[in-house]
Design a protein around this motif. Sequence first.
Motif, PDB file in Angstrom:
ATOM      1  N   ARG A 170       0.600  -0.589  -0.046  1.00 55.83           N
ATOM      2  CA  ARG A 170       0.339  -0.130  -0.334  1.00 55.83           C
ATOM      3  C   ARG A 170       1.001   1.289   0.217  1.00 55.83           C
ATOM      4  O   ARG A 170       0.687   1.938  -1.289  1.00 55.83           O
ATOM      5  CB  ARG A 170      -1.371   0.530   1.327  1.00 55.83           C
ATOM      6  N   ALA A 189      -0.173   5.461  -1.347  1.00 58.46           N
ATOM      7  CA  ALA A 189      -1.290   5.152  -0.173  1.00 58.46           C
ATOM      8  C   ALA A 189      -1.170   6.775   0.116  1.00 58.46           C
ATOM      9  O   ALA A 189       0.101   6.804   1.120  1.00 58.46           O
ATOM     10  CB  ALA A 189      -1.808   4.651   0.063  1.00 58.46           C
ATOM     11  N   GLU A 190      -2.098   7.687   0.595  1.00 59.20           N
ATOM     12  CA  GLU A 190      -2.177   9.008   0.903  1.00 59.20           C
ATOM     13  C   GLU A 190      -2.263   8.546   2.764  1.00 59.20           C
ATOM     14  O   GLU A 190      -3.272   7.697   3.264  1.00 59.20           O
ATOM     15  CB  GLU A 190      -2.828  10.159   1.284  1.00 59.20           C
ATOM     16  N   GLU A 225      -4.498   6.617   4.578  1.00 58.80           N
ATOM     17  CA  GLU A 225      -4.407   5.650   5.055  1.00 58.80           C
ATOM     18  C   GLU A 225      -4.211   4.697   6.160  1.00 58.80           C
ATOM     19  O   GLU A 225      -4.792   3.712   6.757  1.00 58.80           O
ATOM     20  CB  GLU A 225      -3.202   5.040   4.063  1.00 58.80           C
ATOM     21  N   SER A 249      -7.896   4.291   7.754  1.00 58.06           N
ATOM     22  CA  SER A 249      -8.079   3.164   7.658  1.00 58.06           C
ATOM     23  C   SER A 249      -8.147   1.679   8.353  1.00 58.06           C
ATOM     24  O   SER A 249      -8.784   0.974   8.916  1.00 58.06           O
ATOM     25  CB  SER A 249      -7.732   2.386   5.702  1.00 58.06           C
ATOM     26  N   THR A 251       0.883  -1.316   9.510  1.00 55.61           N
ATOM     27  CA  THR A 251       1.476   0.297  10.024  1.00 55.61           C
ATOM     28  C   THR A 251       2.547   0.486   9.740  1.00 55.61           C
ATOM     29  O   THR A 251       2.499   1.705   9.409  1.00 55.61           O
ATOM     30  CB  THR A 251       1.007   0.618  11.506  1.00 55.61           C
ATOM     31  N   LEU A 293       2.571   0.078   5.895  1.00 53.75           N
ATOM     32  CA  LEU A 293       2.588   1.125   5.430  1.00 53.75           C
ATOM     33  C   LEU A 293       3.703   2.408   5.941  1.00 53.75           C
ATOM     34  O   LEU A 293       4.257   2.306   4.467  1.00 53.75           O
ATOM     35  CB  LEU A 293       1.396   1.372   6.003  1.00 53.75           C
ATOM     36  N   ASP A 324     -12.370  -3.638  -0.166  1.00 47.82           N
ATOM     37  CA  ASP A 324     -10.974  -3.053   0.778  1.00 47.82           C
ATOM     38  C   ASP A 324     -11.135  -1.949   1.253  1.00 47.82           C
ATOM     39  O   ASP A 324     -10.377  -1.742   2.252  1.00 47.82           O
ATOM     40  CB  ASP A 324      -9.633  -2.939  -0.123  1.00 47.82           C
ATOM     41  N   ASP A 356     -14.614   2.868   6.467  1.00 45.51           N
ATOM     42  CA  ASP A 356     -14.073   3.680   7.045  1.00 45.51           C
ATOM     43  C   ASP A 356     -15.537   3.608   7.905  1.00 45.51           C
ATOM     44  O   ASP A 356     -16.503   2.611   8.245  1.00 45.51           O
ATOM     45  CB  ASP A 356     -14.592   4.398   6.299  1.00 45.51           C
ATOM     46  N   ARG A 408     -14.629   8.579   2.805  1.00 42.62           N
ATOM     47  CA  ARG A 408     -12.878   8.344   3.584  1.00 42.62           C
ATOM     48  C   ARG A 408     -13.073   9.713   5.014  1.00 42.62           C
ATOM     49  O   ARG A 408     -12.665  10.835   4.435  1.00 42.62           O
ATOM     50  CB  ARG A 408     -12.052   8.932   2.296  1.00 42.62           C
ATOM     51  N   THR A 439      -6.614  12.994  -1.248  1.00 34.25           N
ATOM     52  CA  THR A 439      -7.477  12.022  -0.992  1.00 34.25           C
ATOM     53  C   THR A 439      -9.043  12.547  -1.833  1.00 34.25           C
ATOM     54  O   THR A 439     -10.062  11.819  -1.803  1.00 34.25           O
ATOM     55  CB  THR A 439      -7.087  11.601   0.001  1.00 34.25           C
TER      56      THR A 439
END
Lengths: 295, 295
Positions: free
Chosen positions: A198, A203-204, A208, A211, A230, A233, B113, B116, B161, B241
């Motif tokens: 990810r 991914a921002e 993320e 999430s 984490t 990531l 995936d 939230d 999100r 995002t």
Amino acid sequence: MRWAEGFIAVDWGTTNRRAWRIGADGAVADRMEDDKGVLSVPAGGFGHAVAEIAARLGDRPMLLAGMVGSNRGWREAPYVPCPAGLPELAGRLEWVELGRIAIVPGVSLDAGDAADVMRGEEVQVLGAYAEGLIGGDATVCHPGTHNKWIRLEDGRIAGFRTVMTGEMFSLLSGHSILADLLAGRAAPGPAFEAGVRRGLEGAELTAELFSVRARVLLGKARREDAPSFTSGLLIGADLRTGLALAGAGPVSVMGRPDLTGLFAAALALAGRPAQELEGEDAFLCGARHLAELIQ
Amino acid sequence: MRWAEGFIAVDWGTTNRRAWRIGADGAVADRMEDDKGVLSVPAGGFGHAVAEIAARLGDRPMLLAGMVGSNRGWREAPYVPCPAGLPELAGRLEWVELGRIAIVPGVSLDAGDAADVMRGEEVQVLGAYAEGLIGGDATVCHPGTHNKWIRLEDGRIAGFRTVMTGEMFSLLSGHSILADLLAGRAAPGPAFEAGVRRGLEGAELTAELFSVRARVLLGKARREDAPSFTSGLLIGADLRTGLALAGAGPVSVMGRPDLTGLFAAALALAGRPAQELEGEDAFLCGARHLAELIQ
């Protein structure tokens, strides 16, 4: 010629310090380590803090590196700008006591919009080069509180970039809404690898990261996988930055073995071979070569 | 018909709570606000904490929204999955005392995936729609500790999100190596705009954040610009995002005016017109429309 008869090398960071007595033969004769990092020494207290080291390891010339040379340390040793090799560092030592106690300067990058600083990692990276552990044109990844991606060209630090990966994990596990999820330890494995992927995808992070919590709340991820995911990531995002700076060829990952292992595993997922090096060994190489340049 | 004679609406968050007495005419007759957020109420203490509100604002039916319905709150009100409108929320109220005291459920997204959750923002967003302040097909940005980007379709929350922008700024200013640089207040202006642009470009946050410090150390940036630049950087990344989720057309930015102002300024730099809405007004609209659905 006193340095050739042996000296004490000190790696003095923000939160701890390590010191070694190097004998005339270059081998480690004795060592110490404690939590008296720079931030724990009161103003005016460095003379005493250094005397503790001499009392413990012997009265020898002393070479100090790391945050001890910052504006929060004993005395500020101005940064040496890139490109910087061991000769440039040796020429710009900050002598607290002439010929006896020297602080190694850090290295700075100031090129257009880019700005960066390091203190401590330069001794390890240039020491590894001087010892022949890495080539003169190499990419080094040095994980820690602040990971440093370093480009070595002709045996000198030509450029580098700092990524706050370690500090970010520590902020999140210590103080964020993810704190209870991140209490465990990160380890290589499927959750770590999913996180790395990810991160590599771009991914921002601030999206993320939330999430991670939502997936656990909704039963889509296991709570115990959160630290590894984490960590993966953040390391994946770190690699995106570092590999953009890296040349072709393998990456040398230098530092504490638990951290170099995670970064090497992530680099493998990115299709980049990695060579792991023990940071302490590299530091001692750098200190020895600097001591030779003093004489 | 007791709700039509007036009720008390409570927005009960993690760190504070606000309550309003709504009269039979729908107008606010009285209000209170204090720092008794969910985390400050001991286990078993919510009965007493609610009695304080009734003692202050009167004995009326009570509608509670926000983290009071979470597993750290009074009683867990299970999430309503997307798509969720006011009728779905009204049908899934958690009645602590039947007909008298209800907790509004949060909303969850569980799609492949994506995962939230939200608690509290749904009342504002759906209230603004029910009141005609925003259309039934709209993009809402709701900044706060956790910014929510929300897609409204046919008057229901279709997807959303969460981005941890507010919490990240708070972590950095409270506990990181940037803490001393981030003591000041972020405000729109050139430093903020430079940060937004870096964030929109996709700069890796963990790398870019360290550069904030390095540029100040090397004299390439002014120390007093660090809070605005850093806020802009995080908001710019947040917009990357959110705008990926957003439809065409304007973005409605809802929440506290100091935050909606910063996000609206950043959206202007991204070429997206923004409509600012006061979150408190929207909450009261949502509470009134929910009370109507109860009767």
